[in-house]
Each structure stands twice: as C-alpha cells, then as structure tokens.
Design a protein around this motif. Structure first.
Motif, mmCIF file in Angstrom:
data_model
loop_
_atom_site.group_PDB
_atom_site.id
_atom_site.type_symbol
_atom_site.label_atom_id
_atom_site.label_comp_id
_atom_site.label_asym_id
_atom_site.label_seq_id
_atom_site.Cartn_x
_atom_site.Cartn_y
_atom_site.Cartn_z
ATOM 1 N N TRP A 187 -33.291 -0.007 -43.175
ATOM 2 C CA TRP A 187 -32.916 -0.039 -41.762
ATOM 3 C C TRP A 187 -34.040 -0.609 -40.906
ATOM 4 O O TRP A 187 -35.216 -0.478 -41.230
ATOM 5 C CB TRP A 187 -32.596 1.373 -41.282
ATOM 6 C CG TRP A 187 -31.359 1.944 -41.916
ATOM 7 C CD1 TRP A 187 -31.276 2.608 -43.110
ATOM 8 C CD2 TRP A 187 -30.038 1.904 -41.388
ATOM 9 N NE1 TRP A 187 -29.977 2.978 -43.351
ATOM 10 C CE2 TRP A 187 -29.195 2.566 -42.323
ATOM 11 C CE3 TRP A 187 -29.480 1.384 -40.226
ATOM 12 C CZ2 TRP A 187 -27.824 2.711 -42.108
ATOM 13 C CZ3 TRP A 187 -28.116 1.532 -40.005
ATOM 14 C CH2 TRP A 187 -27.306 2.181 -40.947
ATOM 15 N N LYS A 188 -33.638 -1.220 -39.782
ATOM 16 C CA LYS A 188 -34.604 -1.680 -38.793
ATOM 17 C C LYS A 188 -33.992 -1.520 -37.397
ATOM 18 O O LYS A 188 -32.761 -1.466 -37.244
ATOM 19 C CB LYS A 188 -34.976 -3.141 -39.030
ATOM 20 C CG LYS A 188 -33.820 -4.118 -38.864
ATOM 21 C CD LYS A 188 -34.266 -5.552 -39.114
ATOM 22 C CE LYS A 188 -33.103 -6.526 -38.897
ATOM 23 N NZ LYS A 188 -33.516 -7.935 -39.133
ATOM 24 N N LYS A 189 -34.839 -1.447 -36.395
ATOM 25 C CA LYS A 189 -34.357 -1.391 -35.019
ATOM 26 C C LYS A 189 -33.734 -2.730 -34.647
ATOM 27 O O LYS A 189 -34.263 -3.790 -34.999
ATOM 28 C CB LYS A 189 -35.507 -1.095 -34.061
ATOM 29 C CG LYS A 189 -36.038 0.315 -34.124
ATOM 30 C CD LYS A 189 -37.147 0.495 -33.093
ATOM 31 C CE LYS A 189 -37.727 1.891 -33.142
ATOM 32 N NZ LYS A 189 -38.823 2.061 -32.159
ATOM 33 N N LYS A 190 -32.635 -2.657 -33.939
ATOM 34 C CA LYS A 190 -32.028 -3.892 -33.442
ATOM 35 C C LYS A 190 -32.858 -4.470 -32.312
ATOM 36 O O LYS A 190 -32.956 -5.691 -32.146
ATOM 37 C CB LYS A 190 -30.584 -3.642 -32.993
ATOM 38 C CG LYS A 190 -29.837 -4.919 -32.629
ATOM 39 C CD LYS A 190 -28.369 -4.663 -32.426
ATOM 40 C CE LYS A 190 -27.631 -5.942 -32.015
ATOM 41 N NZ LYS A 190 -27.659 -6.974 -33.073
ATOM 42 N N GLN A 191 -33.456 -3.594 -31.507
ATOM 43 C CA GLN A 191 -34.377 -4.011 -30.449
ATOM 44 C C GLN A 191 -35.301 -2.842 -30.156
ATOM 45 O O GLN A 191 -35.040 -1.709 -30.580
ATOM 46 C CB GLN A 191 -33.609 -4.433 -29.189
ATOM 47 C CG GLN A 191 -32.762 -3.337 -28.563
ATOM 48 C CD GLN A 191 -31.968 -3.820 -27.360
ATOM 49 O OE1 GLN A 191 -31.362 -4.875 -27.386
ATOM 50 N NE2 GLN A 191 -31.986 -3.040 -26.294
ATOM 51 N N GLU A 192 -36.374 -3.093 -29.468
ATOM 52 C CA GLU A 192 -37.385 -2.067 -29.244
ATOM 53 C C GLU A 192 -37.039 -1.120 -28.105
ATOM 54 O O GLU A 192 -37.612 -0.040 -27.994
ATOM 55 C CB GLU A 192 -38.749 -2.717 -28.978
ATOM 56 C CG GLU A 192 -39.356 -3.364 -30.200
ATOM 57 C CD GLU A 192 -39.580 -2.368 -31.332
ATOM 58 O OE1 GLU A 192 -40.031 -1.241 -31.050
ATOM 59 O OE2 GLU A 192 -39.302 -2.722 -32.489
ATOM 60 N N THR A 193 -36.124 -1.520 -27.239
ATOM 61 C CA THR A 193 -35.732 -0.673 -26.111
ATOM 62 C C THR A 193 -34.387 -0.003 -26.390
ATOM 63 O O THR A 193 -33.577 -0.513 -27.177
ATOM 64 C CB THR A 193 -35.627 -1.506 -24.821
ATOM 65 O OG1 THR A 193 -34.721 -2.605 -25.050
ATOM 66 C CG2 THR A 193 -36.987 -2.055 -24.424
ATOM 67 N N PRO A 194 -34.115 1.140 -25.777
ATOM 68 C CA PRO A 194 -32.837 1.818 -26.010
ATOM 69 C C PRO A 194 -31.667 0.988 -25.505
ATOM 70 O O PRO A 194 -31.798 0.228 -24.538
ATOM 71 C CB PRO A 194 -32.983 3.129 -25.234
ATOM 72 C CG PRO A 194 -34.028 2.854 -24.201
ATOM 73 C CD PRO A 194 -34.976 1.878 -24.827
ATOM 74 N N VAL A 195 -30.529 1.152 -26.150
ATOM 75 C CA VAL A 195 -29.328 0.432 -25.716
ATOM 76 C C VAL A 195 -28.490 1.264 -24.753
ATOM 77 O O VAL A 195 -27.629 0.721 -24.048
ATOM 78 C CB VAL A 195 -28.464 0.002 -26.931
ATOM 79 C CG1 VAL A 195 -29.209 -1.012 -27.778
ATOM 80 C CG2 VAL A 195 -28.022 1.202 -27.767
ATOM 81 N N PHE A 196 -28.744 2.586 -24.706
ATOM 82 C CA PHE A 196 -27.968 3.444 -23.805
ATOM 83 C C PHE A 196 -28.804 4.659 -23.444
ATOM 84 O O PHE A 196 -29.437 5.264 -24.310
ATOM 85 C CB PHE A 196 -26.663 3.870 -24.482
ATOM 86 C CG PHE A 196 -25.725 4.620 -23.582
ATOM 87 C CD1 PHE A 196 -25.123 3.989 -22.502
ATOM 88 C CD2 PHE A 196 -25.442 5.956 -23.806
ATOM 89 C CE1 PHE A 196 -24.256 4.683 -21.659
ATOM 90 C CE2 PHE A 196 -24.576 6.650 -22.979
ATOM 91 C CZ PHE A 196 -23.982 6.009 -21.905
ATOM 92 N N THR A 197 -28.825 5.020 -22.160
ATOM 93 C CA THR A 197 -29.718 6.085 -21.697
ATOM 94 C C THR A 197 -29.025 7.179 -20.886
ATOM 95 O O THR A 197 -29.660 8.183 -20.568
ATOM 96 C CB THR A 197 -30.847 5.494 -20.829
ATOM 97 O OG1 THR A 197 -30.276 4.818 -19.698
ATOM 98 C CG2 THR A 197 -31.694 4.509 -21.629
ATOM 99 N N LYS A 198 -27.764 7.029 -20.550
ATOM 100 C CA LYS A 198 -27.124 7.950 -19.604
ATOM 101 C C LYS A 198 -26.424 9.110 -20.306
ATOM 102 O O LYS A 198 -25.206 9.229 -20.296
ATOM 103 C CB LYS A 198 -26.146 7.181 -18.718
ATOM 104 C CG LYS A 198 -26.831 6.136 -17.850
ATOM 105 C CD LYS A 198 -25.840 5.390 -16.977
ATOM 106 C CE LYS A 198 -26.547 4.368 -16.104
ATOM 107 N NZ LYS A 198 -25.614 3.597 -15.248
ATOM 108 N N GLY A 199 -27.223 9.952 -20.950
ATOM 109 C CA GLY A 199 -26.673 11.120 -21.608
ATOM 110 C C GLY A 199 -27.772 12.099 -21.941
ATOM 111 O O GLY A 199 -28.967 11.807 -21.800
#
Length: 489
Positions: A187-199
């Motif tokens: 596995w690897k991260k798709k990107q370094e920043t989160p894709v969703f934060t509103k929870g």
C-alpha cells in the motif's frame, strides 16, 4: 379584485399540478430490471396478509482466527474481509495495549484463506517489527492510518489497475487519508494530504464503489447532537460521495426513519454481493454503562479494567442509496454468546462485508472477546439471501408487491417450504387484476427448499410478454419462506 382572483386561481392550479405530479411519481411503477430483491426492507411491498417479514439470525460456526501474534493482541479490531475471486483477504488492526487512537504501536495486519474458514497469516517481509520482517503486517508507522484502515476492492470499471484496492483511514485530527494498492498487500498513500476532513472518524469509516449510484460512497462516524465535529449525543453515521476518490461532497447525516436512536459504534455499510443496489449495514450497537460483569469476574477473564462497563451486539440495517437507512428490524441480529467473555465493552463487532463461502452459504464474521487475551474472530453462516424472508405459517397467506417494471423472460425465487407447505405465484396488472395465463390456479405448486427455482404457469416459464409493463407479483405462501426473487434474461 379580478386580478387577485386570477392570481389565486393560477396559484391553486399550480399547486394542484404539483400535487398531481407528486402523486403520479409516488404511484409510478418501480423499475427493478433484472435485479435480485431481498427482504431487508419493505419498500417494494404493498400488502401483507397472514404473512410477515421475518429476520433470520446467522448460525454460530465457531472461532476462525485468533489475534495471537505479539503485534496483534487484545485490542485488535476494525476488521474487513474482501473476496477477490477464489481468495479471501482479511485486514484488521493489530495492537496489544490500549492507547490513544492512532498511536505508532497500531499496525494493519493481513490474513488470507481459500475457503473463508481456514486462515493463514503469511510472512510478508514488508515492515520490520522487533527486529524482524517475518510478520503479516501490511501497514505500520503510518500514524494514524492503522487505527481504522478500511480497504475495498474497487469495482469501478474505469479504475486504474494499479489502484485496484483502495482504502480510507484516519482520525479527526488527521482527516481521512486515501491509500491505494495493486495487489492488496503493498500500500501507498494516494496523496500526502487528507481527502476528507468533515467528520469525527472515531470508528471504522467504510467506503466502496457503488454500481447503482456510479460513485464512490463513504459512510463515516458523526454524532447525533455534535454533527460532524463534536462528541455529543449518540454515535451516528454521515455520508459523502466522490467521482474520483479524491474530491468528496459536502457530508450529510444519515436518517433512520421512525426508529429510536442507538449508539452505532460501527455501521459496516457495503453492497450485498448478490444484489449490489442493496447496501447492508451489519453494525455494532453499543450500550454505554450497561454493565454485566463484576470487577471480580472481569479480573478472572483478564479483561482490561476500562473495558467491561458496557456491552454491545450486532444490528441489521439497509439502504438503497441516499442518506436514509431502513431499520425494519430493531431487534438484535447477532446476540452476544453464552459466557461472560462476550459481554464486555466493544465486543461483538461485525467484520465489514458479507461473503459467499459455498454454493448455498454466506458468512458473516464477528470480532469477539475484545480487550482480553482470548480476542478472536468468529464465523457465522446463513443461506444465500437469508437475512430475512416473507414467512407464512401453516394456515397460509400472501404478499403483494408494489407495481414493478422488469426485464427478462423468467422469474426466479429462493424459497423453502415444509413437507406440507407450498408456494404459488400470481402476476397482476398495475390495477391488481390477475393476468390471464398467470393466475394463481395456473401456477405450478412449488414444494421444496432451493436457492434457485424458476416459476411456471401451465408448464410455461416465459414471462417476456410482460417485460416493460407495470405488473405486481402476488406470492401465496403456506408454511414457507420466500428469501428473494429476480427476473432472469
């Protein structure tokens, strides 16, 4: 005055048109095409007479996997099982001591099986733990991803082959991070920043590709009174969707109809493999401060002192998309087993996904004996489509569907009867009138117990003359259960 009357008349006419349109939409036949329909909700039923929608409880098949490796242990949880052709893959959090969510001691572990019953933990050689790579860990040191890593096999036909497997993981502080994999192991991260934060995310946040909605769908932890950010009220569920797995919509809270609120510690929402337009949610219902064990009993079982003040069980919900759950069944779907070890906090948590383990059998897995040295996964079995049925007693009765439009040439049912019972099927037009050639006295009496049976009328199985037209199905049952129906091409 005349102008006021004219405006009022036009307004009334417009409101009437809106009302008529709404009624027409409400009464419009439901397009089911060749989908399989199961009875976890009543949305396609218009009448029940002498019969009931009955929930069926899975059968306990015993322990199949122990969390017995040094990097696994008492607090292993948030498990996912994925069926990839002839291989079953199991992912779960490994952690021996309780601690802050997302701490570095949490790892993501992996096991696999050819039959869903006998499991092996391969030595993958990916991460070094305690000076050795001889372990079954697929993710480590990705704080806080291993706390609640939730993977899925991407069914999107346009998915990148190097990203066949995807996952979301994270806490409220980190947001949900996206991970991808070609083989489900590396596995690897798709990107370094989160894709969703509103929870709030303090649970297993499930995600999948929806064939029916043509979107990625994520169900995640919120709180009933605190919404997407505060721990207030009941543990509940939010939903967000995405076209590309990176950009997600504004979240919405899930609704539960008229059902009372429960603490849903997990919801485990996923498409049912034989009817992917139906999302099944076999989740954990948490009962805070509902204590069964005494401190002395907990000490004998070596339960962590912080984890025997509550209890939990499994519940069955469903959804056909959108932000509504159906809670036809309020009662427990899987009760805690015999033995005090089953009545501790955060035990009896269902594993994500129902899988097929034989031509006639489904398996549901449950994380049991939490916070104890004996923590493990247990398997439960049920027949295909056997979550619920239209059940008739010996005196008999019938069920009528709402008006439906199908495509296909034959009607298939999954059913069982007693030796004295039977099933008959009548096809009605949209107004409820029996259609010549498909009346109840034309129907062959069906006796037996079969996953797949084709219905016939006067030796005729061909219903293609009715395809594309609004019809209703009327099932006559006597000492029998109907588990599902579908039209075949």
């Amino acid at each position: 005055m005349i102008r006021s009357i004219l405006i009022s008349s036009l307004l009334l006419a417009a409101l009437n048109n809106i009302f008529v349109f709404a009624q027409n939409q409400k009464n419009a036949p439901i397009e089911i095409a060749d989908r399989r329909e199961i009875f976890v909700d009543k949305q396609l039923i218009t009448q029940l007479s002498g019969v009931e929608v009955l929930m069926h409880h899975p059968h306990n098949e015993g322990k199949v996997l122990a969390f017995d490796r040094p990097w696994e242990g008492n607090f292993s949880a948030y498990c996912t099982i994925i069926q990839d052709k002839d291989l079953f893959r199991l992912y779960y959090r490994g952690v021996r001591e309780s601690g802050k969510d997302g701490n570095d001691s949490e790892v993501t572990c992996y096991a696999e099986s050819k039959d869903g019953i006998n499991w092996v933990k391969p030595a993958l050689g990916i991460y070094e733990l305690d000076g050795s790579k001889q372990n079954n860990v697929v993710l480590a040191h990705h704080v806080p991803a291993s706390h609640n890593f939730s993977p899925f096999l991407d069914a999107n036909p346009n998915a990148n082959p190097q990203e066949r497997y995807k996952a979301l993981a994270g806490t409220q502080k980190s947001g949900l991070m996206a991970f991808v994999s070609a083989d489900g192991i590396h596995w690897k991260k798709k990107q370094e920043t989160p894709v969703f934060t509103k929870g709030v995310f303090d649970s297993q946040n499930t995600v999948f590709w929806s064939e029916s909605e043509k979107l990625y769908v994520c169900y995640f932890r919120i709180w009933s009174d605190g919404g997407f950010s505060k721990y207030q009220g009941f543990r509940s569920v939010g939903r967000t969707v995405s076209k590309d797995f990176v950009n997600w919509s504004e979240p919405v809270a899930m609704t539960f109809g008229d059902a009372p609120l429960d603490h849903l510690y997990t919801q485990q929402t996923a498409p049912y493999i034989r009817a992917p337009h139906m999302y099944l949610a076999i989740g954990a219902r948490f009962m805070p401060k509902r204590q069964v064990l005494t401190p002395e009993e907990a000490a004998v079982l070596k339960v962590d002192p912080k984890y025997f003040n509550d209890c939990s069980d499994a519940v069955l919900m469903s959804s056909r998309g959108g932000n509504a759950y159906d809670r036809t069944f309020i009662e427990s779907y899987i009760r805690p087993g015999i033995g005090l070890e089953n009545w501790v906090s955060r035990s009896n948590y269902p594993v994500l996904n129902v899988v097929q383990t034989s031509p006639t059998e489904l398996s549901v897995y449950v994380n049991e004996s939490y916070a104890q040295p004996s923590a493990h996964i247990k398997r439960y079995s049920l027949r295909l489509d056997g979550f619920a049925s239209i059940h008739a007693p010996a005196v008999g009765g019938y069920m009528i569907t709402k008006p439906l439009v199908f495509k296909g040439k034959e009607l298939e049912i999954n059913y069982s009867t007693s030796a004295a019972g039977d099933v008959k099927v009548e096809i009605l037009d949209a107004d409820g009138n029996p259609i010549p050639g498909f009346k109840v006295f034309d129907s062959k009496v069906i006796i037996g117990n079969e996953i797949k049976r084709i219905v016939s009328w006067n030796q005729n199985t061909n219903v293609s003359s009715l395809a594309g037209k609004a019809i209703q199905l009327k099932f006559y049952l006597k000492d029998a259960d109907l588990y599902s129906y579908k039209f075949n091409p």
